[in-house]
Design a protein around this motif. Sequence first.
Motif, PDB file in Angstrom:
ATOM      1  N   ILE A   1       6.379  -8.655  -1.957  1.00  0.00           N
ATOM      2  CA  ILE A   1       6.643  -7.228  -2.116  1.00  0.00           C
ATOM      3  C   ILE A   1       5.415  -6.442  -1.671  1.00  0.00           C
ATOM      4  O   ILE A   1       4.293  -6.761  -2.038  1.00  0.00           O
ATOM      5  N   ALA A   2       5.667  -5.412  -0.888  1.00  0.00           N
ATOM      6  CA  ALA A   2       4.564  -4.576  -0.403  1.00  0.00           C
ATOM      7  C   ALA A   2       3.896  -3.878  -1.582  1.00  0.00           C
ATOM      8  O   ALA A   2       4.565  -3.348  -2.462  1.00  0.00           O
ATOM      9  N   ARG A   3       2.600  -3.873  -1.576  1.00  0.00           N
ATOM     10  CA  ARG A   3       1.855  -3.212  -2.650  1.00  0.00           C
ATOM     11  C   ARG A   3       1.756  -1.722  -2.348  1.00  0.00           C
ATOM     12  O   ARG A   3       1.619  -1.316  -1.202  1.00  0.00           O
ATOM     13  N   THR A   4       1.822  -0.944  -3.428  1.00  0.00           N
ATOM     14  CA  THR A   4       1.686   0.494  -3.268  1.00  0.00           C
ATOM     15  C   THR A   4       0.216   0.853  -3.080  1.00  0.00           C
ATOM     16  O   THR A   4      -0.676   0.102  -3.474  1.00  0.00           O
TER      17      THR A   4
ATOM     18  N   THR B   1      -3.323   2.368  -3.622  1.00  0.00           N
ATOM     19  CA  THR B   1      -4.089   2.608  -4.839  1.00  0.00           C
ATOM     20  C   THR B   1      -4.530   4.063  -4.889  1.00  0.00           C
ATOM     21  O   THR B   1      -4.710   4.711  -3.857  1.00  0.00           O
TER      22      THR B   1
ATOM     23  N   LEU C   1       5.289 -11.994  -4.596  1.00  0.00           N
ATOM     24  CA  LEU C   1       4.083 -11.870  -3.783  1.00  0.00           C
ATOM     25  C   LEU C   1       4.358 -11.187  -2.449  1.00  0.00           C
ATOM     26  O   LEU C   1       3.473 -10.566  -1.867  1.00  0.00           O
TER      27      LEU C   1
END
Length: 120
Positions: free
Chosen positions: A11-14, A16, A9
């Motif tokens: 981890i940085a989201r890429t 969109t 959770l």
Amino acid sequence: IGADSQSLLAIARTATVAAPTTPLMTFTAQSLEDDFYKSLLDWSAEDVLAVGLGAQVVVWSVSKCGAKPRVPITMLCDLRDSVEAGATSDTAVASVKWMGRGSRVAVGTEAGTVQLWDAA
């Protein structure tokens, strides 16, 4: 929440990617029947679209279009020309399905028959 879940959770989201708002191409098929129980189009592994239109099956190759705005559509078969025993002259296409990675198309008819066609 366990430690493994927390690390996932954190981890940085890429970012969109925005979905396109216009189609790449439009295939106009005025005689395409609106019937939930029929499967009148199928996309092959070789980027060829097969569409059942009344008693005909047409194919359209995306790989041949390139930058051309219009690509010719080829008629694969007309069931009115291939009447078999038990079928009537007004037999309509009920389903189309590409067979694996090859160039053969299975065409199911409303008369309950299946025909195999080579689109090569």
